[in-house]
Design a protein around this motif. Structure first.
Motif, PDB file in Angstrom:
ATOM      1  N   PHE A  18       0.855  -1.192   0.000  1.00 57.82           N
ATOM      2  CA  PHE A  18       0.000   0.000   0.000  1.00 57.82           C
ATOM      3  C   PHE A  18       0.891   1.241   0.000  1.00 57.82           C
ATOM      4  O   PHE A  18       1.798   1.360   0.832  1.00 57.82           O
ATOM      5  CB  PHE A  18      -0.910   0.005   1.239  1.00 57.82           C
ATOM      6  N   PRO A  19       0.653   2.185  -0.896  1.00 58.96           N
ATOM      7  CA  PRO A  19       1.568   3.343  -1.009  1.00 58.96           C
ATOM      8  C   PRO A  19       1.337   4.369   0.096  1.00 58.96           C
ATOM      9  O   PRO A  19       0.691   5.383  -0.091  1.00 58.96           O
ATOM     10  CB  PRO A  19       1.215   3.924  -2.384  1.00 58.96           C
ATOM     11  N   SER A  20       1.924   4.092   1.251  1.00 57.13           N
ATOM     12  CA  SER A  20       1.705   4.957   2.417  1.00 57.13           C
ATOM     13  C   SER A  20       2.793   6.010   2.576  1.00 57.13           C
ATOM     14  O   SER A  20       2.614   6.969   3.306  1.00 57.13           O
ATOM     15  CB  SER A  20       1.680   4.098   3.680  1.00 57.13           C
ATOM     16  N   GLY A  21       3.926   5.802   1.944  1.00 62.77           N
ATOM     17  CA  GLY A  21       5.070   6.703   2.126  1.00 62.77           C
ATOM     18  C   GLY A  21       5.909   6.343   3.332  1.00 62.77           C
ATOM     19  O   GLY A  21       6.954   6.951   3.576  1.00 62.77           O
ATOM     20  N   ALA A  22       5.476   5.350   4.126  1.00 59.73           N
ATOM     21  CA  ALA A  22       6.137   5.036   5.401  1.00 59.73           C
ATOM     22  C   ALA A  22       7.577   4.555   5.222  1.00 59.73           C
ATOM     23  O   ALA A  22       8.362   4.597   6.173  1.00 59.73           O
ATOM     24  CB  ALA A  22       5.326   3.994   6.158  1.00 59.73           C
ATOM     25  N   ILE A  23       7.913   4.130   4.031  1.00 57.41           N
ATOM     26  CA  ILE A  23       9.255   3.579   3.798  1.00 57.41           C
ATOM     27  C   ILE A  23      10.365   4.601   4.057  1.00 57.41           C
ATOM     28  O   ILE A  23      11.502   4.238   4.335  1.00 57.41           O
ATOM     29  CB  ILE A  23       9.347   3.033   2.356  1.00 57.41           C
ATOM     30  N   SER A  24      10.026   5.882   4.011  1.00 53.06           N
ATOM     31  CA  SER A  24      11.057   6.912   4.161  1.00 53.06           C
ATOM     32  C   SER A  24      11.241   7.393   5.604  1.00 53.06           C
ATOM     33  O   SER A  24      11.965   8.339   5.833  1.00 53.06           O
ATOM     34  CB  SER A  24      10.716   8.121   3.279  1.00 53.06           C
ATOM     35  N   PHE A  25      10.596   6.736   6.565  1.00 52.21           N
ATOM     36  CA  PHE A  25      10.626   7.233   7.943  1.00 52.21           C
ATOM     37  C   PHE A  25      11.143   6.169   8.914  1.00 52.21           C
ATOM     38  O   PHE A  25      10.795   5.007   8.805  1.00 52.21           O
ATOM     39  CB  PHE A  25       9.221   7.678   8.361  1.00 52.21           C
ATOM     40  N   LEU A 100       2.788  11.710   6.139  1.00 49.72           N
ATOM     41  CA  LEU A 100       2.127  10.413   5.961  1.00 49.72           C
ATOM     42  C   LEU A 100       0.608  10.555   5.960  1.00 49.72           C
ATOM     43  O   LEU A 100      -0.092   9.861   5.225  1.00 49.72           O
ATOM     44  CB  LEU A 100       2.568   9.439   7.059  1.00 49.72           C
ATOM     45  N   SER A 102      -1.010  13.182   4.873  1.00 47.07           N
ATOM     46  CA  SER A 102      -1.332  13.737   3.550  1.00 47.07           C
ATOM     47  C   SER A 102      -1.223  12.677   2.460  1.00 47.07           C
ATOM     48  O   SER A 102      -1.997  12.683   1.496  1.00 47.07           O
ATOM     49  CB  SER A 102      -0.381  14.895   3.216  1.00 47.07           C
ATOM     50  N   ALA A 103      -0.238  11.783   2.611  1.00 45.90           N
ATOM     51  CA  ALA A 103      -0.068  10.716   1.609  1.00 45.90           C
ATOM     52  C   ALA A 103      -1.293   9.810   1.588  1.00 45.90           C
ATOM     53  O   ALA A 103      -1.789   9.440   0.516  1.00 45.90           O
ATOM     54  CB  ALA A 103       1.191   9.902   1.915  1.00 45.90           C
ATOM     55  N   THR A 107      -3.793   9.479  -1.626  1.00 42.46           N
ATOM     56  CA  THR A 107      -4.091   8.206  -2.290  1.00 42.46           C
ATOM     57  C   THR A 107      -5.596   8.011  -2.391  1.00 42.46           C
ATOM     58  O   THR A 107      -6.130   7.670  -3.463  1.00 42.46           O
ATOM     59  CB  THR A 107      -3.449   7.033  -1.514  1.00 42.46           C
ATOM     60  N   LYS A 110      -7.333  10.330  -4.851  1.00 38.15           N
ATOM     61  CA  LYS A 110      -7.237   9.851  -6.234  1.00 38.15           C
ATOM     62  C   LYS A 110      -8.159   8.664  -6.482  1.00 38.15           C
ATOM     63  O   LYS A 110      -8.483   8.347  -7.625  1.00 38.15           O
ATOM     64  CB  LYS A 110      -5.794   9.502  -6.569  1.00 38.15           C
TER      65      LYS A 110
END
Lengths: 226, 224
Positions: A18-25, A100, A102-103, A107, A110
């Motif tokens: 799931f494209p949560s953006g969490a990978i960068s934190f 996160l 906002s991400a 999603t 969209k």
């Protein structure tokens, strides 16, 4: 007991696909590793346990539950969003929560979710911040999940976010991650039995990660955003 | 989706459809490729070309460990520093441009709101292997940069970056004789594995071939 029709929704949102953006934190873990404060699996597990007990359980869980119950009432939700902004002292942790949140909203926006689109508009007009537990409460309510699974999902996602960061930082192995998740189930279950206090009572006490994330702001060597 | 036989036309059609359906704002152009292949140097060469055409531009970098690329562009004087944004990749540069591009999309949207006349956003991936590709939700058009010193067998290794990119850029053509790389072989095999999609030869130190790269961007996503 979780109803059958909710299980697939939970699987979708608990999956790193799931494209949560969490990978960068890393939520302070990267700096604690760089400072050699955390060097092993036991350190990683203690870090997550402290976060669950003294931040997620007493702060994010309460905010999430509160917003989930009032997801149709933005006028009640926005002051809680403001409260999260004021009570998250570290800039990187604060920004991480907003990015996160906002991400997740983006999603779902969209995907034509009206709640996401409306709250996103409020953020763009600077009427709201969109912190992660706020966005989770709004969105997960709107897609038909019930509260207990939502709280589980939030705790689980936090755990896999940190464990995944620990894996990439070279602190633990892939098997360690699964072992840790098995151990953490008991603690998550226990925290989920805690009563939900009034939202004015949210609090957190995680000085190691708070200070680490503040120091991380000035670190030139960084894989993660916090 | 209907396709036509000419792959270069497909590429143009695809970019045009993306522009129409996914982004009504500035064109988003992805620039991927291995570490050291010359992605940042290519951007440094492209900025003046777009500036001279009067196109407003911004850049997003996905540095792997440091903010080296973002700082380099901010300090270059080619672009106002607030037009360069760094997104941390969490050790997975390919993931933040493909499986989970949400933070890059967020950065692009922030730039679009901040600079209302923005026309081009260049999104530079953190250095990665030949398998990295861009999500078509993130970019309208993307290129993959390799260089001759990596070995002239790179094109025929057929990584998804080599095969699927809208434009393949082979950089550091000046170094080929010194590293024993056969440029003609790279071009021939690049064309074979890319089924006719374009490739360009560049030397980002001197600017050779850069106008051709810019022309591909202009023709495919700016249309004027």
């Amino acid at each position: 007991m979780i109803e059958d029709d909710q299980i697939l929704i939970l699987l979708q949102h608990g999956d790193s696909f799931f494209p949560s953006g969490a990978i960068s934190f890393s939520w302070g873990l990267e700096m604690l590793k760089n400072d050699k404060v955390i060097t092993s699996i036991s350190g990683v597990e203690s870090f997550i346990e402290c976060q669950l007990l003294y931040r997620w359980g007493s702060f994010e869980r309460v905010v999430l539950a509160h917003c989930f119950d009032r997801a149709n009432d933005f006028e009640t939700v926005i002051p809680v969003d403001n409260l999260v902004e004021c009570m998250t002292f570290s800039s990187e942790l604060r920004e991480g929560s907003k990015r996160l949140g906002s991400a997740l909203l983006a999603t779902y926006s969209k995907l034509n979710n009206p709640v996401a689109q409306q709250y996103q508009t409020l953020i763009q007009k600077n009427h709201a911040y969109g912190h992660l537990p706020i966005a989770q409460g709004l969105i997960w309510n709107s897609i038909g999940l019930s509260k207990t699974p939502v709280l589980m999902l939030s705790a689980y996602n936090f755990c896999i976010s940190v464990l995944s960061a620990a894996l990439r930082l070279g602190l633990i192995s892939h098997i360690d991650c699964q072992q840790s998740l098995i151990k953490l189930r008991e603690l998550i279950s226990e925290i989920l039995t805690w009563p939900i206090p009034d939202v004015e009572e949210i609090h957190g006490f995680t000085p190691f990660s708070d200070i680490a994330s503040m120091r991380h702001e000035n670190s030139d060597t960084r894989l993660f955003a916090n | 989706m209907r396709t036509c036989q000419d792959p270069s036309i497909n590429s143009t059609l695809h970019a045009a459809m993306n522009r129409q359906t996914l982004s009504n704002g500035p064109a988003r152009v992805g620039i991927g490729g291995p570490v050291g292949s010359g992605k940042t140097a290519l951007i440094e060469q492209l900025i003046p070309i777009f500036s001279n055409r009067g196109n407003e531009i911004a850049v997003i970098t996905n540095d792997l460990v440091t903010r080296e690329d973002a700082k380099r562009l901010q300090q270059s004087g080619l672009l106002a520093s607030e037009r360069v944004v760094a997104v941390e990749a969490g050790a997975c540069p390919h993931t933040v441009i493909r499986e989970d591009p949400t933070l890059n999309m967020q950065a692009a949207e922030l730039l679009e709101r901040k600079f209302e006349n923005l026309e081009v956003v260049l999104i530079e991936s953190g250095g990665d292997n030949l398998a990295s590709t861009f999500s078509l939700d993130l970019v309208d058009y993307w290129m993959f940069v390799i260089d001759t010193s990596e070995g002239d067998d790179i094109p025929r290794k057929r990584g998804p970056g080599i095969v699927q990119s809208d434009l393949l850029v082979i950089n550091k053509v000046d170094l080929a004789p010194y590293v024993g790389a056969d440029i003609n072989l790279m071009v021939k095999e690049g064309q074979e594995v890319r089924d006719g999609k374009p490739l360009a030869l560049t030397n980002c130190k001197t600017g050779a071939g850069i106008q051709e790269v810019a022309d591909h961007i202009i023709n495919n996503v700016l249309f004027s």
